[in-house]
Structures are given as C-alpha cells and as structure tokens.
Design a protein around this motif. Structure first.
Motif, mmCIF file in Angstrom:
data_model
loop_
_atom_site.group_PDB
_atom_site.id
_atom_site.type_symbol
_atom_site.label_atom_id
_atom_site.label_comp_id
_atom_site.label_asym_id
_atom_site.label_seq_id
_atom_site.Cartn_x
_atom_site.Cartn_y
_atom_site.Cartn_z
ATOM 1 N N GLN A 269 -49.056 102.641 67.304
ATOM 2 C CA GLN A 269 -48.013 101.688 67.690
ATOM 3 C C GLN A 269 -47.292 101.151 66.454
ATOM 4 O O GLN A 269 -46.048 101.005 66.449
ATOM 5 C CB GLN A 269 -48.625 100.534 68.490
ATOM 6 C CG GLN A 269 -47.585 99.539 69.001
ATOM 7 C CD GLN A 269 -48.214 98.451 69.864
ATOM 8 O OE1 GLN A 269 -49.429 98.452 70.057
ATOM 9 N NE2 GLN A 269 -47.392 97.553 70.376
ATOM 10 N N ALA A 270 -48.039 100.882 65.366
ATOM 11 C CA ALA A 270 -47.413 100.373 64.134
ATOM 12 C C ALA A 270 -46.477 101.419 63.535
ATOM 13 O O ALA A 270 -45.385 101.093 63.047
ATOM 14 C CB ALA A 270 -48.498 99.992 63.135
ATOM 15 N N ALA A 271 -46.896 102.688 63.571
ATOM 16 C CA ALA A 271 -46.042 103.748 63.036
ATOM 17 C C ALA A 271 -44.754 103.864 63.851
ATOM 18 O O ALA A 271 -43.656 104.062 63.299
ATOM 19 C CB ALA A 271 -46.810 105.062 63.045
ATOM 20 N N GLN A 272 -44.887 103.741 65.164
ATOM 21 C CA GLN A 272 -43.705 103.824 66.021
ATOM 22 C C GLN A 272 -42.765 102.637 65.761
ATOM 23 O O GLN A 272 -41.539 102.795 65.710
ATOM 24 C CB GLN A 272 -44.130 103.860 67.487
ATOM 25 C CG GLN A 272 -44.836 105.151 67.880
ATOM 26 C CD GLN A 272 -45.357 105.102 69.310
ATOM 27 O OE1 GLN A 272 -45.246 104.068 69.974
ATOM 28 N NE2 GLN A 272 -45.915 106.210 69.758
ATOM 29 N N GLU A 273 -43.332 101.441 65.594
ATOM 30 C CA GLU A 273 -42.499 100.258 65.322
ATOM 31 C C GLU A 273 -41.801 100.392 63.973
ATOM 32 O O GLU A 273 -40.637 100.023 63.827
ATOM 33 C CB GLU A 273 -43.372 99.004 65.357
ATOM 34 C CG GLU A 273 -43.888 98.655 66.743
ATOM 35 C CD GLU A 273 -44.803 97.454 66.724
ATOM 36 O OE1 GLU A 273 -45.136 96.985 65.605
ATOM 37 O OE2 GLU A 273 -45.210 96.990 67.816
ATOM 38 N N ALA A 278 -36.745 101.331 60.931
ATOM 39 C CA ALA A 278 -35.949 102.106 59.973
ATOM 40 C C ALA A 278 -34.691 102.644 60.641
ATOM 41 O O ALA A 278 -33.602 102.649 60.056
ATOM 42 C CB ALA A 278 -36.804 103.247 59.413
ATOM 43 N N GLN A 279 -34.820 103.079 61.846
ATOM 44 C CA GLN A 279 -33.665 103.615 62.578
ATOM 45 C C GLN A 279 -32.641 102.511 62.825
ATOM 46 O O GLN A 279 -31.423 102.714 62.690
ATOM 47 C CB GLN A 279 -34.133 104.240 63.892
ATOM 48 C CG GLN A 279 -32.997 104.879 64.693
ATOM 49 C CD GLN A 279 -33.500 105.537 65.973
ATOM 50 O OE1 GLN A 279 -34.678 105.454 66.272
ATOM 51 N NE2 GLN A 279 -32.596 106.165 66.689
ATOM 52 N N ALA A 280 -33.108 101.323 63.179
ATOM 53 C CA ALA A 280 -32.189 100.201 63.425
ATOM 54 C C ALA A 280 -31.452 99.820 62.134
ATOM 55 O O ALA A 280 -30.264 99.492 62.155
ATOM 56 C CB ALA A 280 -32.961 99.012 63.968
ATOM 57 N N GLN A 281 -32.171 99.861 61.011
ATOM 58 C CA GLN A 281 -31.536 99.520 59.750
ATOM 59 C C GLN A 281 -30.442 100.525 59.389
ATOM 60 O O GLN A 281 -29.370 100.148 58.901
ATOM 61 C CB GLN A 281 -32.589 99.477 58.631
ATOM 62 C CG GLN A 281 -32.034 99.047 57.269
ATOM 63 C CD GLN A 281 -33.115 98.965 56.219
ATOM 64 O OE1 GLN A 281 -34.251 99.247 56.500
ATOM 65 N NE2 GLN A 281 -32.724 98.551 55.018
ATOM 66 N N GLN A 282 -30.644 101.778 59.663
ATOM 67 C CA GLN A 282 -29.635 102.793 59.395
ATOM 68 C C GLN A 282 -28.403 102.589 60.285
ATOM 69 O O GLN A 282 -27.264 102.787 59.863
ATOM 70 C CB GLN A 282 -30.222 104.182 59.631
ATOM 71 C CG GLN A 282 -31.275 104.571 58.599
ATOM 72 C CD GLN A 282 -31.910 105.917 58.911
ATOM 73 O OE1 GLN A 282 -31.550 106.515 59.928
ATOM 74 N NE2 GLN A 282 -32.798 106.364 58.054
ATOM 75 N N GLN A 283 -28.626 102.193 61.502
ATOM 76 C CA GLN A 283 -27.506 101.950 62.411
ATOM 77 C C GLN A 283 -26.664 100.751 61.953
ATOM 78 O O GLN A 283 -25.459 100.698 62.144
ATOM 79 C CB GLN A 283 -28.027 101.740 63.839
ATOM 80 C CG GLN A 283 -28.602 103.002 64.457
ATOM 81 C CD GLN A 283 -29.202 102.747 65.826
ATOM 82 O OE1 GLN A 283 -29.269 101.596 66.257
ATOM 83 N NE2 GLN A 283 -29.604 103.815 66.499
ATOM 84 N N GLN A 316 -41.212 111.217 61.750
ATOM 85 C CA GLN A 316 -42.280 110.653 60.940
ATOM 86 C C GLN A 316 -43.465 110.155 61.771
ATOM 87 O O GLN A 316 -44.609 110.419 61.416
ATOM 88 C CB GLN A 316 -41.711 109.521 60.074
ATOM 89 C CG GLN A 316 -42.743 108.944 59.100
ATOM 90 C CD GLN A 316 -42.123 107.897 58.201
ATOM 91 O OE1 GLN A 316 -40.915 107.640 58.287
ATOM 92 N NE2 GLN A 316 -42.926 107.307 57.332
ATOM 93 N N PRO A 317 -43.272 109.465 62.892
ATOM 94 C CA PRO A 317 -44.443 109.063 63.692
ATOM 95 C C PRO A 317 -45.237 110.268 64.170
ATOM 96 O O PRO A 317 -46.447 110.202 64.277
ATOM 97 C CB PRO A 317 -43.827 108.294 64.854
ATOM 98 C CG PRO A 317 -42.522 107.812 64.318
ATOM 99 C CD PRO A 317 -42.028 108.875 63.407
ATOM 100 N N ALA A 318 -44.522 111.365 64.484
ATOM 101 C CA ALA A 318 -45.258 112.548 64.935
ATOM 102 C C ALA A 318 -46.155 113.051 63.833
ATOM 103 O O ALA A 318 -47.258 113.539 64.073
ATOM 104 C CB ALA A 318 -44.293 113.635 65.383
ATOM 105 N N GLN A 319 -45.686 112.924 62.582
ATOM 106 C CA GLN A 319 -46.534 113.353 61.483
ATOM 107 C C GLN A 319 -47.723 112.419 61.327
ATOM 108 O O GLN A 319 -48.795 112.830 60.916
ATOM 109 C CB GLN A 319 -45.718 113.375 60.186
ATOM 110 C CG GLN A 319 -44.620 114.445 60.175
ATOM 111 C CD GLN A 319 -43.767 114.362 58.926
ATOM 112 O OE1 GLN A 319 -43.959 113.451 58.114
ATOM 113 N NE2 GLN A 319 -42.825 115.292 58.779
ATOM 114 N N VAL A 320 -47.586 111.155 61.696
ATOM 115 C CA VAL A 320 -48.709 110.222 61.648
ATOM 116 C C VAL A 320 -49.730 110.564 62.712
ATOM 117 O O VAL A 320 -50.932 110.476 62.522
ATOM 118 C CB VAL A 320 -48.216 108.779 61.825
ATOM 119 C CG1 VAL A 320 -49.393 107.812 61.904
ATOM 120 C CG2 VAL A 320 -47.285 108.417 60.669
ATOM 121 N N GLN A 321 -49.240 111.015 63.873
ATOM 122 C CA GLN A 321 -50.146 111.340 64.975
ATOM 123 C C GLN A 321 -50.822 112.684 64.783
ATOM 124 O O GLN A 321 -51.838 112.941 65.382
ATOM 125 C CB GLN A 321 -49.372 111.358 66.304
ATOM 126 C CG GLN A 321 -48.801 110.003 66.677
ATOM 127 C CD GLN A 321 -47.985 110.081 67.942
ATOM 128 O OE1 GLN A 321 -47.880 111.145 68.532
ATOM 129 N NE2 GLN A 321 -47.421 108.960 68.346
#
Length: 448
Positions: A269-273, A278-283, A316-321
């Motif tokens: 959950q932390a990785a997903q958040e 990061a995605q919101a910051q890019q937007q 990146q989250p997929a790589q964490v999982q």
C-alpha cells in the motif's frame, strides 16, 4: 414148612429193601425247570447243593454261570457226606472271602459283571456279600460294594487311569487360566502420566502425535476396543509433548503469519501511495511547462516524456511486488513459506482438496508454494521434480519432505525446522504440526 416160609419172608423183605434203596437212589437226582430270574446260586440254596455240583452235572459254564428260562436242569442228590463236605467248603470259602474282601466305590459305567471280571469273582458272590437280591443287576455310581478277590494284573492300569487323567486335565486348567490372563492384559500406567478426553475426529495416531508417544504405548495403558468413543478418557504415559503448549505455539505461528501478511500489505500500500504521489506531482508540473511560448512546439515531446515517466512510475509498484511472487531460496523466504503454511492449521483434511476449505497433503503444499509464485505440481510424484533431492538431515525451513521411495511417494509436508513439519495428515483429521521422531520422512526436496 416154617423154615421155607421164613426164608421166603426174609427174601421178600430183602427184595423190598433193595427196591426201596434203588428207588431212593433214583429219586435222589431230581430235575428243575428254570423259571424267570432263576440263577445257579438260587438253585444251590433251594436244593442244598453246591453251585459246582449243579454246573458239573449240567455242563454249565463256570465262568458265566449262564442258564436259560425254560431250561431243565438236573439237581444232584444231597447226602450227609456231600453236604458236610459242601458245608466245610462253603465255610472255607466264606472265611476266605471275609479275609479277602475290600470296598469298591462304583464309578460311571460299572456293572456287577465288569466288577466280577475285574476282581476275578462271580456276580453271585457280589450279590451274596452285599445282600443284593438274586435278580439284582442295577448299581449306581457312588455305591460302595464289598468284593472278594484281587484285581487282575491286566486291569492294573485302570487304577492309575484317574491320576493320569487328573495330570492331563491340570495343564488344560492352567492353559485356560493362561488364556484368560492373555485375554485380560494388565494395563501399564507410569508415574508420569496424564489423561486425555477423546474429541470428535481424533484417532490413536493423532493423539499419539499430539503427546509425542507411540500408538503401542496408548494401547498398553488403556483397555481399548475396536474403535475410539467420543468422550472416552485415555491414559497417556510419559508424554513428550503438551498439546496445550503445541496449540499455543500454533496460535503464535498463525499470529506471526498474519502479522507478516499485514506488513506485506502495508508495504504494498505504501509503494502504491508513493507512486500515486509521484504521478500527481508530475501532473502539477505539466501546466508550468506550457506557459513558455517558446516551448509550445516542444509540448508534445514533453507530454510524451511525462507519459513515459508516468508509465515508468506506474510500473515501479509492480517492481516492488515482484519479490512476493518469486520462489523462496533464502532462510527468510523459507520461514515465510513455513509461517504461511502454519496459517492453515486446523483446516480439515479433504481428499483431493486444494483450497482453504479443505486440503489433502499435496493440495496444501501446492497452494502454499503457489502463493509465492511457484507451481510445483498437484500430486506428490510431480512435486518430487520441483527441485533438488537432498537428505532429510540437510533440509532447510520451507523445504518439502516426502515419505516413500522416489517415484512412488505417498505423503508430503513442509519442513518447519528441528523435528517439526506441517501437513494435512489423513481423513478425519486437520492440518497440524507433526514430529519426525514418530514419523520420519524418506527424503527432502529443495524447491529451485
């Protein structure tokens, strides 16, 4: 004339005397027609003559003394000398009989005739000694009869027959007593023992496993029937394990597995958040770049760059999982497999089951390894080929343990370390921890 008459008278008297003597002699031998129940002894008493005289005159067998009803017998004459001789002989016989008499207890199957044969005497003498009627033949077991004579040498074994029979019967009694003792074995109860109340679904094997004892130990301490009864109290001698402590250990393992699962979920959950932030910051940064007119022509490449970054950030989250799906190989991964397998303790055994609603032995191992992204096959034969065969002594936590020869194994479990393993044991039981001290595996497999 007188002289002549005198001679005639004397001659007449002499002839008459001779005639009377002849008549007396002729009439001395009389006859007797045998009536029912007559015996030679009866006739000898009736006519005052000896048995031997009657039998000798009529050719009667002196052993059987047999006469037949309707038979006509000659009875010899009785004179004073013969009578006196007979009386003397009878007196001597009676004296000899009196001196040589003994008491005999009648046994089953005895008759007057068999006793007479046994003691070399006659039926008549037995009747005479015991005051029996002349026609008496019936005697009963337990009667005591007086007999004369001695037992014939050929009959001697009959006296020893009863002790031999007693000696023969004695081992039979001992054998029966031994059989009774064998049928009622003495229960063995040690000073260090406890009791257990049988619960539904339990077996001798599962109870022995729970207390760290053998099935034979349970049988020797309890008078067991063909089946166990729910509520039955069993004596457990010298228990090596305490099921209460085992249950506490299992509960702790389950809590540990649940805690690890929660940590994994929190990490994911932390990785997903983090990826979402990061995605919101890019937007947010994208409109700032659009304010420069000189950069209008480069907007599309910038958007493409941002999209590429978004895709990379989303990946990146997929790589964490990804490590969650890889096959375990380190001790930490083996511990995770062991902990996850223990989370199913208490799940009922179901033949062919491979889900948490019910497992068989290979269904449990398949489900646990699939959780970590490793497909090892459905049955024990297939799972033998899931890794490298190693001795049980080299097994690591999380490795597979097999029972049976390679290619024909019949049971599989997951190694927990020490002498413990977790498995779905048999119908009627649930997933639980076993002890290799009582159920040793044949070999182990380290999953590649």
């Amino acid at each position: 004339m007188n002289h002549t008459a005198k001679k005639l008278l004397v001659g007449t008297v002499g002839a008459a005397g001779l005639f009377l003597a002849t008549t007396a002699t002729a009439n001395a031998d009389t006859t007797h027609k045998v009536a029912k129940n007559d015996t030679v002894w009866d006739l000898s008493q009736k006519y005052g003559v000896s048995i031997q005289a009657i039998e000798a005159l009529n050719n009667i067998d002196q052993n059987s003394h047999l006469i037949v009803t309707g038979q006509t017998l000659k009875v010899p004459a009785k004179d004073a000398q013969v009578s006196e001789n007979n009386n003397t002989a009878q007196a001597a016989d009676k004296k000899a009989d009196t001196e040589n008499t003994s008491d005999v207890t009648v046994k089953a199957g005895d008759t007057l005739w068999t006793l007479a044969q046994q003691y070399n005497t006659s039926v008549e003498k037995l009747r005479e000694l015991n005051g029996l009627a002349a026609d008496a033949y019936l005697i009963h077991p337990g009667n005591v009869l007086r007999v004369n004579g001695t037992v014939q040498a050929t009959q001697q074994p009959a006296q020893t027959e009863q002790p031999v029979q007693q000696q023969t019967e004695q081992p039979v009694v001992q054998q029966e007593a031994t059989q009774e003792q064998a049928q009622e074995p003495q229960l063995v109860v040690s000073a260090n023992h406890t009791t257990h109340t049988v619960q539904a679904g339990e077996s001798l094997y599962s109870i022995a496993q729970a207390y760290g004892v053998t099935v034979d130990s349970l049988r020797s301490a309890n008078n067991l029937g063909a089946t166990l009864l729910v509520g039955q109290t069993l004596t457990i001698n010298d228990p090596a394990k305490d099921p209460a402590q085992e249950a506490a250990a299992q509960q702790a393992a389950q809590e540990q597995a649940a805690s690890q699962a929660q940590q994994e979920a929190a990490t994911q959950q932390a990785a997903q958040e983090q990826a979402a932030a990061a995605q919101a910051q890019q937007q947010v940064q994208q409109p700032v770049q659009n304010q420069a007119p000189a950069q209008t022509q480069t907007q599309a490449p910038a958007q493409q760059t941002q999209q590429t970054q978004q895709v990379q950030q989303q990946a990146q989250p997929a790589q964490v999982q990804q490590p969650q799906q890889q096959v375990v190989s380190t001790s930490a991964d083996g511990s995770a497999i062991a902990a996850y397998a223990q989370s199913f303790i208490g799940t009922p055994y179901v033949w062919g089951g491979s889900t948490p609603s019910g497992f068989d032995c290979s269904g449990l191992t398949q489900y646990v390894y699939a959780h970590f992204g490793k497909q090892i096959g459905r049955n024990t034969i297939a799972q033998e080929s899931a890794g490298t065969h190693i001795p049980v002594s080299q097994a690591q936590v999380g490795d597979l343990l097999f029972w049976g020869t390679p290619g024909s194994t019949y049971h599989v479990a997951i190694y927990l370390g020490g002498n413990s393993f977790v498995a779905a044991p048999e119908p009627g039981q649930s997933v639980k921890i076993g002890n290799m001290a009582y159920f040793m595996p044949s070999f182990a497999v380290h999953v590649n």
